[in-house]
Design a protein around this motif. Sequence first.
Motif, PDB file in Angstrom:
ATOM      1  N   ALA A 121      -7.422   1.518   2.668  1.00 13.79           N
ATOM      2  CA  ALA A 121      -7.201   0.680   1.630  1.00 13.79           C
ATOM      3  C   ALA A 121      -7.222   1.826   0.548  1.00 13.79           C
ATOM      4  O   ALA A 121      -7.092   2.362  -0.608  1.00 13.79           O
TER       5      ALA A 121
ATOM      6  N   GLY B 225       1.033  -1.055   0.215  1.00 11.10           N
ATOM      7  CA  GLY B 225      -0.266   0.388   0.088  1.00 11.10           C
ATOM      8  C   GLY B 225       0.790   1.407  -0.336  1.00 11.10           C
ATOM      9  O   GLY B 225       0.466   2.458  -0.995  1.00 11.10           O
ATOM     10  N   ARG B 226       1.788   1.264   0.747  1.00 12.87           N
ATOM     11  CA  ARG B 226       2.755   2.522   0.699  1.00 12.87           C
ATOM     12  C   ARG B 226       3.716   2.463  -0.386  1.00 12.87           C
ATOM     13  O   ARG B 226       4.463   3.296  -0.459  1.00 12.87           O
TER      14      ARG B 226
ATOM     15  N   TYR C 210      -4.535  -2.744  -2.587  1.00  8.80           N
ATOM     16  CA  TYR C 210      -4.346  -2.644  -1.650  1.00  8.80           C
ATOM     17  C   TYR C 210      -5.539  -3.781  -0.805  1.00  8.80           C
ATOM     18  O   TYR C 210      -4.571  -4.308  -0.685  1.00  8.80           O
ATOM     19  N   THR C 211      -6.293  -4.034  -0.961  1.00  6.21           N
ATOM     20  CA  THR C 211      -7.329  -5.288  -0.731  1.00  6.21           C
ATOM     21  C   THR C 211      -6.622  -6.221  -0.935  1.00  6.21           C
ATOM     22  O   THR C 211      -6.477  -7.185  -0.151  1.00  6.21           O
TER      23      THR C 211
ATOM     24  N   PRO D  66      -4.949   5.159  -0.405  1.00  5.37           N
ATOM     25  CA  PRO D  66      -3.216   6.086  -0.104  1.00  5.37           C
ATOM     26  C   PRO D  66      -3.878   7.345   0.094  1.00  5.37           C
ATOM     27  O   PRO D  66      -4.143   8.343  -0.580  1.00  5.37           O
TER      28      PRO D  66
ATOM     29  N   GLU E 138       1.666   4.499  -3.124  1.00  9.86           N
ATOM     30  CA  GLU E 138       0.845   5.539  -1.979  1.00  9.86           C
ATOM     31  C   GLU E 138       2.609   6.520  -2.923  1.00  9.86           C
ATOM     32  O   GLU E 138       2.091   7.578  -3.531  1.00  9.86           O
TER      33      GLU E 138
ATOM     34  N   ASN F 177      -2.797  -6.902   1.059  1.00  9.70           N
ATOM     35  CA  ASN F 177      -3.851  -7.840   2.277  1.00  9.70           C
ATOM     36  C   ASN F 177      -3.681  -8.632   3.013  1.00  9.70           C
ATOM     37  O   ASN F 177      -3.628  -9.411   3.505  1.00  9.70           O
TER      38      ASN F 177
END
Lengths: 305, 297
Positions: free
Chosen positions: B140, A239-240, A284-285, B142, A243, A288
Motif C-alpha cells: 500500500a 499503485g504503480r 492505493y487501498t 509506493p 509510484e 485495490n
Amino acid sequence: MKGYVLGRLASGLIVIFLALTAVFFMLRLSGDPVLLFAPMDTSRTNLEEIRERMGFNEPLAVQYATFMGDAIQGDFGESTRERRPAIEIVLERLPATLQLGGLALVISLSVGIPLGILSATHHGSVWDKVARLIAVLGQAIPGFWLGVLLMLLFAVQLNWLPTSGRGGVQHIILPAITLSALSTARYARLTRSTMLDVLGQDYMRTAKAKGLSNGTVLWRHALKNASISLITMTGLEIGRLIEGAVVIEQVFAWPGMGRVTVQALLNRDFAVVMAAVVLFAAMYTLANLVADLTYGWANPQVKLG
Amino acid sequence: MSTASVAAGGTSGIAVSRTRQNQLLRSLKRDPWASVSLLFLLAVVLAAILSPVLVPDTINSPSFGSRLLPPLTDGHIAGTDQLGRDVWGRMLLGARISMTVGFLTVVLSALIGVPIGMLAGYYGGWLDVLLMRLVDVQLAFPFILLALTINAILGLGLRNIIITLVIAGWIEYARIARGETLVVREREFVQAAHLTGARSGRIFLRHILPNIITPLIVISTLQVARFIIAEASISFLGFGVQPPTPAWGSMVSEGLDYIFSAWWLITLPGLALALVALAVNITGDWLRDTLDPRIRT
C-alpha cells in the motif's frame, strides 16, 4: 457483499494505521526527531523550544497516542516551511495527480490492450514483434530518463510542447505519455499472454465451430475471459502509476502530490511527508478495493465475502 | 524445474549443479540475445571494478577551459559537462555505483528475506501473520516513497541508499520464499525428513532451500534491474549519492539544466542505465526459461 466491502475497508484502515506507525517510529529511530523537524540553522535554545512545543519531551507512548489521535482527525501538524496544515498542502495537489494518473491510465489501457490483442491474434506478425519490443523496452527504460528524452525531442528540439509546468492541454501530454509508458508495456504483455491462453481453450474452438463471426468470438468470448486478469492488474497498476508519478512529476515540474512530497522530503518538512504517505496509502487501498469488486462482477465464479 | 532435478534436489546438490551448468551453456548457445547481454554485463562489471584505475583522480576537478564540449572532441569520447569534467570517465565511476548497489542490495535483501520467509512459511503462527501484514503495508506504500522517506531520515550517501533499498526490498524475497516454502513443506521428502528426526536447520538448508532456489534466482535478476533503476531514480531526485561523486541518475538530473545546449549530458548516462537494465532483464528472462519453464509472466 456489504460485509465484504466493510471488511476490506477495515483492513485498508489497518494498513494505513500500520503505515503511519512505521513512519512515526522511523522518525523517532533516527535519533533526535527535533533535528528532522527544525530548520537546519536553528540555534540550540530554539531547538529546546521546538522540542517542547512539538511534544518531543513527552514519553514515547504519549507522543504516539497524541500523534494517532491527531492523525485520525486529519491533523498531521503544520508544515514547517509554509506554516499551515500539512494535510491542506497535500490535498490541494491531489487534483493535479489524479488528472495526470487518470490520463496515463486511460492511455495505457487504450494502447496496451489493443496492442496485446493484435499481438496475440496475429501471433508472430509485425504487431507481435512491436508489442514484444515495447514490453521489453518498457521494463528496462527508467521513467525519469524516458521523460527527459521526450522533453529533449518534443519540447527542446521540435519545440512542439512546453518542457514543464501545468496549464493547458499541451502541458499534460508529455508527462502523461511518460507515466503511461511502463503501464502500456505491462498491459500489452499481460493481454498478449492471457489472450494466447484463452484462444487455446476448447470453448473458443466451439464458438468458432458454431460459425460465430471472428469479431463476436473475440469480443464475447475471448476478451471477456481475459478481462478478469486485466481488472486485477489495474488495481496494482494504479499503485504503480502513483509510484511513477512521484518521479515523473519531478521531471516535468508537474505540481502534484508526488512533487510536493519530494520537495517536502528535500526540505525535511516531515508533517507534509506524513500527510502524503497516508493519502497515498488510502488511494492505493481504495484502488485495490474497487478492482476486487469489479473482479467479482466480471467473474461470477468468484464469491466475495 | 524437471521432476528429475526436483527429486535429486534433496539428496545430491552436486549432480544437479553440474547438469544445470551444461543445461545453461547449451541454452546460451541457442539464445544470442542472452549471450550478448551476459557479455555486456560482464564488460560493465569489469569497467566498474577497474574504474578507479581507468579514471584519473582529477576526474571530478573542474576544468573551465573545456566546458560543455560535445562528444568526440579533444579526446572526450562522451564530451564534457558544465564543469568541464570528462563525461565518459564519470560514467565509468557511475557504473561502479550502479553495480555495487545492484549487487549488494539483492544479496542483502535475499539474506534477510529468504530465512524469514522460509520460517514464516514452514512454521506459520505469529511470524507468518506479522509478515503478511508487512507485505500488505508495503503493497500500500509506493516503493520509491518508502525509499525516499527512509533516505531522508537516515541521511544521504551510498551506504544509506543501500540500507534504504534493502529495508524496502527484503519483503519481496520473504513473500516469495514463504509462498514456495508453503508448497514444498507438504512434499513427501520434507515430511519424511521431519519424521526421521532431521534437525530443522538441516530440513531448511538441505531439503527446502534447494527446491525454492530457482524462483529466487529468477526474481533476483529482475530485482537487480529494479534496484539499479530505483537507485538512479532516487539519485535523480536529489537523494542518495551526493556530488561530486557521479551516479548515473544524478548525472542526468544535473544535465537537465543544460537540456537546451548539451544533449549528451542527459542522454548518455541514461542510455547506460537503460542498457544495463535491458541486459539484466534479458538475462533474467533467459534464466527463467532455462531453469524454470513453469514460471511464465
